[in-house]
Design a protein around this motif. Structure first.
Motif, PDB file in Angstrom:
ATOM      1  N   GLY A 209      36.318  33.240  43.972  1.00 54.98           N
ATOM      2  CA  GLY A 209      37.223  32.811  42.918  1.00 54.98           C
ATOM      3  C   GLY A 209      38.046  31.661  43.463  1.00 54.98           C
ATOM      4  O   GLY A 209      38.024  31.369  44.667  1.00 54.98           O
ATOM      5  N   PHE A 210      38.802  30.984  42.591  1.00 53.97           N
ATOM      6  CA  PHE A 210      39.574  29.815  43.008  1.00 53.97           C
ATOM      7  C   PHE A 210      41.045  29.972  42.659  1.00 53.97           C
ATOM      8  O   PHE A 210      41.400  30.578  41.647  1.00 53.97           O
ATOM      9  CB  PHE A 210      39.022  28.545  42.355  1.00 53.97           C
ATOM     10  CG  PHE A 210      37.690  28.118  42.923  1.00 53.97           C
ATOM     11  CD1 PHE A 210      37.628  27.277  44.021  1.00 53.97           C
ATOM     12  CD2 PHE A 210      36.503  28.578  42.376  1.00 53.97           C
ATOM     13  CE1 PHE A 210      36.407  26.890  44.564  1.00 53.97           C
ATOM     14  CE2 PHE A 210      35.273  28.202  42.898  1.00 53.97           C
ATOM     15  CZ  PHE A 210      35.228  27.359  44.000  1.00 53.97           C
ATOM     16  N   VAL A 211      41.896  29.409  43.527  1.00 53.52           N
ATOM     17  CA  VAL A 211      43.338  29.390  43.312  1.00 53.52           C
ATOM     18  C   VAL A 211      43.768  27.925  43.247  1.00 53.52           C
ATOM     19  O   VAL A 211      43.703  27.205  44.246  1.00 53.52           O
ATOM     20  CB  VAL A 211      44.093  30.121  44.438  1.00 53.52           C
ATOM     21  CG1 VAL A 211      45.598  30.110  44.151  1.00 53.52           C
ATOM     22  CG2 VAL A 211      43.588  31.547  44.600  1.00 53.52           C
ATOM     23  N   SER A 233      30.653  30.567  39.510  1.00 50.89           N
ATOM     24  CA  SER A 233      31.436  31.173  40.600  1.00 50.89           C
ATOM     25  C   SER A 233      31.788  32.611  40.218  1.00 50.89           C
ATOM     26  O   SER A 233      31.711  33.000  39.047  1.00 50.89           O
ATOM     27  CB  SER A 233      32.709  30.373  40.867  1.00 50.89           C
ATOM     28  OG  SER A 233      33.533  30.332  39.713  1.00 50.89           O
ATOM     29  N   ALA A 234      32.184  33.393  41.216  1.00 48.15           N
ATOM     30  CA  ALA A 234      32.389  34.825  40.997  1.00 48.15           C
ATOM     31  C   ALA A 234      33.700  35.140  40.284  1.00 48.15           C
ATOM     32  O   ALA A 234      33.794  36.118  39.540  1.00 48.15           O
ATOM     33  CB  ALA A 234      32.339  35.561  42.340  1.00 48.15           C
ATOM     34  N   GLY A 235      34.746  34.296  40.517  1.00 48.82           N
ATOM     35  CA  GLY A 235      36.066  34.639  39.993  1.00 48.82           C
ATOM     36  C   GLY A 235      36.689  35.747  40.837  1.00 48.82           C
ATOM     37  O   GLY A 235      36.091  36.213  41.806  1.00 48.82           O
ATOM     38  N   PRO A 236      37.899  36.183  40.478  1.00 55.42           N
ATOM     39  CA  PRO A 236      38.766  35.659  39.424  1.00 55.42           C
ATOM     40  C   PRO A 236      39.428  34.348  39.838  1.00 55.42           C
ATOM     41  O   PRO A 236      39.358  33.951  41.007  1.00 55.42           O
ATOM     42  CB  PRO A 236      39.806  36.770  39.256  1.00 55.42           C
ATOM     43  CG  PRO A 236      39.922  37.362  40.631  1.00 55.42           C
ATOM     44  CD  PRO A 236      38.534  37.306  41.209  1.00 55.42           C
ATOM     45  N   HIS A 237      40.065  33.677  38.860  1.00 57.01           N
ATOM     46  CA  HIS A 237      40.697  32.395  39.119  1.00 57.01           C
ATOM     47  C   HIS A 237      42.182  32.442  38.751  1.00 57.01           C
ATOM     48  O   HIS A 237      42.564  33.119  37.790  1.00 57.01           O
ATOM     49  CB  HIS A 237      40.016  31.286  38.306  1.00 57.01           C
ATOM     50  CG  HIS A 237      38.529  31.262  38.458  1.00 57.01           C
ATOM     51  ND1 HIS A 237      37.908  31.127  39.685  1.00 57.01           N
ATOM     52  CD2 HIS A 237      37.527  31.378  37.543  1.00 57.01           C
ATOM     53  CE1 HIS A 237      36.585  31.142  39.520  1.00 57.01           C
ATOM     54  NE2 HIS A 237      36.341  31.299  38.233  1.00 57.01           N
ATOM     55  N   LEU A 253      42.613  26.784  30.291  1.00 57.27           N
ATOM     56  CA  LEU A 253      42.863  28.054  30.975  1.00 57.27           C
ATOM     57  C   LEU A 253      42.178  29.199  30.234  1.00 57.27           C
ATOM     58  O   LEU A 253      41.588  30.096  30.854  1.00 57.27           O
ATOM     59  CB  LEU A 253      44.365  28.316  31.081  1.00 57.27           C
ATOM     60  CG  LEU A 253      45.194  27.334  31.922  1.00 57.27           C
ATOM     61  CD1 LEU A 253      46.675  27.670  31.817  1.00 57.27           C
ATOM     62  CD2 LEU A 253      44.753  27.328  33.379  1.00 57.27           C
ATOM     63  N   ASP A 254      42.247  29.153  28.895  1.00 52.84           N
ATOM     64  CA  ASP A 254      41.579  30.175  28.082  1.00 52.84           C
ATOM     65  C   ASP A 254      40.064  30.140  28.313  1.00 52.84           C
ATOM     66  O   ASP A 254      39.429  31.164  28.545  1.00 52.84           O
ATOM     67  CB  ASP A 254      41.861  29.954  26.591  1.00 52.84           C
ATOM     68  CG  ASP A 254      43.301  30.237  26.208  1.00 52.84           C
ATOM     69  OD1 ASP A 254      44.015  30.847  27.030  1.00 52.84           O
ATOM     70  OD2 ASP A 254      43.714  29.848  25.103  1.00 52.84           O
ATOM     71  N   GLU A 255      39.504  28.938  28.235  1.00 56.08           N
ATOM     72  CA  GLU A 255      38.052  28.760  28.366  1.00 56.08           C
ATOM     73  C   GLU A 255      37.548  29.298  29.702  1.00 56.08           C
ATOM     74  O   GLU A 255      36.499  29.954  29.763  1.00 56.08           O
ATOM     75  CB  GLU A 255      37.722  27.270  28.238  1.00 56.08           C
ATOM     76  CG  GLU A 255      36.268  26.915  28.512  1.00 56.08           C
ATOM     77  CD  GLU A 255      36.079  25.434  28.778  1.00 56.08           C
ATOM     78  OE1 GLU A 255      35.008  25.069  29.288  1.00 56.08           O
ATOM     79  OE2 GLU A 255      36.997  24.636  28.503  1.00 56.08           O
ATOM     80  N   MET A 256      38.294  29.018  30.772  1.00 60.93           N
ATOM     81  CA  MET A 256      37.841  29.369  32.111  1.00 60.93           C
ATOM     82  C   MET A 256      38.344  30.740  32.563  1.00 60.93           C
ATOM     83  O   MET A 256      38.006  31.188  33.660  1.00 60.93           O
ATOM     84  CB  MET A 256      38.274  28.306  33.112  1.00 60.93           C
ATOM     85  CG  MET A 256      37.795  26.893  32.787  1.00 60.93           C
ATOM     86  SD  MET A 256      36.001  26.738  32.577  1.00 60.93           S
ATOM     87  CE  MET A 256      35.455  27.112  34.246  1.00 60.93           C
ATOM     88  N   GLY A 257      39.187  31.405  31.740  1.00 59.62           N
ATOM     89  CA  GLY A 257      39.710  32.716  32.124  1.00 59.62           C
ATOM     90  C   GLY A 257      40.598  32.662  33.352  1.00 59.62           C
ATOM     91  O   GLY A 257      40.568  33.549  34.200  1.00 59.62           O
ATOM     92  N   ILE A 258      41.406  31.600  33.447  1.00 60.05           N
ATOM     93  CA  ILE A 258      42.277  31.400  34.609  1.00 60.05           C
ATOM     94  C   ILE A 258      43.624  32.054  34.352  1.00 60.05           C
ATOM     95  O   ILE A 258      44.248  31.816  33.314  1.00 60.05           O
ATOM     96  CB  ILE A 258      42.464  29.896  34.895  1.00 60.05           C
ATOM     97  CG1 ILE A 258      41.118  29.245  35.243  1.00 60.05           C
ATOM     98  CG2 ILE A 258      43.471  29.671  36.021  1.00 60.05           C
ATOM     99  CD1 ILE A 258      41.167  27.727  35.305  1.00 60.05           C
ATOM    100  N   THR A 259      44.084  32.891  35.279  1.00 60.35           N
ATOM    101  CA  THR A 259      45.408  33.501  35.186  1.00 60.35           C
ATOM    102  C   THR A 259      46.451  32.490  35.625  1.00 60.35           C
ATOM    103  O   THR A 259      46.375  31.948  36.733  1.00 60.35           O
ATOM    104  CB  THR A 259      45.498  34.755  36.070  1.00 60.35           C
ATOM    105  OG1 THR A 259      44.569  35.738  35.588  1.00 60.35           O
ATOM    106  CG2 THR A 259      46.906  35.344  36.044  1.00 60.35           C
TER     107      THR A 259
END
Length: 280
Positions: A209-211, A233-237, A253-259
């Protein structure tokens, strides 16, 4: 898919970074953590520096890629590369967060700005390598260049513990820059099928996942690159984004499911570098 906003720093984020299951994805905003004089730390600042070196029409003076394209067209590519090299000749001293991130066992670090601060922070290690995006105007048909920890060019991918991926290039070690409209058009034409993204990066992201740190997504270019680098990629982000997102940022952010971590970057840096306890 929608994004979540949290106002505390989840322990899972720092644990993932320390374990090497979350990878740092760095933007120009990280330079704001560095003390003293720093090179241009966002596109408007860089456009301002370039257009003081070469006169550019007023209507594009604040549009970085268009201004760079004008310089390339009317003053030659070498003039643009020289101006970029001068803009980033001043190196910022790595911040405590740069140094903390550089000590992690991250399989991959993505850095989307032109300064060499992350490279400096990694300099104490020998088990890392760098891969940079290359301009097709200078390296037609070759999308990336590999460099070892000493900055020596390598003909083949380097299987290092940590790979520093700079998709837009950087000042060090070889002055590679994706900066003009044509540079980005060439890459974006191919990026949907992943051609410009190194195979080793594609392999490593599958378990990560990415930060996002110091990144904004209020422009098409950073969104396009992040979307394609995160693909499969595996996530989470997670993204440290203290300011309320713009409409396009929120959609991304919505599209990619990024917190979204709604905290100032300097506060996150203090927590991670040991000044403050990490929230449970």
């Amino acid at each position: 898919m929608s994004h979540t906003t949290v106002h505390t720093l989840p322990a899972a984020v720092v644990e993932g970074l320390r374990a090497g299951t979350l990878a740092p994805y760095l933007g120009s905003g990280l330079l704001t953590l560095c003390e003293g004089v720093t090179p241009p730390a966002d596109p408007p600042a860089l456009a301002g520096v370039l257009t003081t070196k070469v006169s550019v029409p007023g209507k594009i003076r604040n549009r970085l890629t268009a201004a760079a394209q004008f310089i390339e067209n009317f003053k030659h590519r070498k003039t643009l590369v020289k101006a970029m090299g001068e803009a980033y000749a001043l190196s910022a001293a790595p911040s405590p967060l740069h140094c903390w991130l550089a000590a992690l066992p991250s399989p991959l670090v993505v850095d989307t700005w032109y300064d060499d601060t992350t490279r400096q922070a990694l300099a104490g290690r020998t088990d890392w390598a760098e891969v940079q995006g290359l301009s097709q105007s200078e390296h037609f048909g070759t999308w990336v260049g590999w460099y070892d920890a000493q900055g020596q060019s390598c003909p083949d991918p380097v299987e290092a513990t940590t790979v520093l991926y700079k998709p837009w290039g950087g000042r060090a070690p070889a002055g590679n820059y994706l900066i003009s409209d044509s540079d980005f058009v060439e890459v974006l034409t191919e990026i949907d099928i992943q051609t410009p993204i190194p195979a080793l990066v594609q392999q490593r992201r599958a378990a990560l996942g990415f930060v996002f740190l110091g990144c904004r997504f209020n422009d098409q270019l950073p969104r396009a690159f992040a979307r394609q680098i995160l693909k499969r990629s595996a996530g989470p982000h997670y993204a440290v984004l203290p300011d309320e997102p713009t409409r396009m940022e929120a959609r991304f952010l919505d599209e990619m499911g990024i917190t979204r971590l709604a905290l100032p970057l300097d506060e996150v840096a203090r927590q991670w570098t040991g000044a403050l306890p990490v929230a449970a």
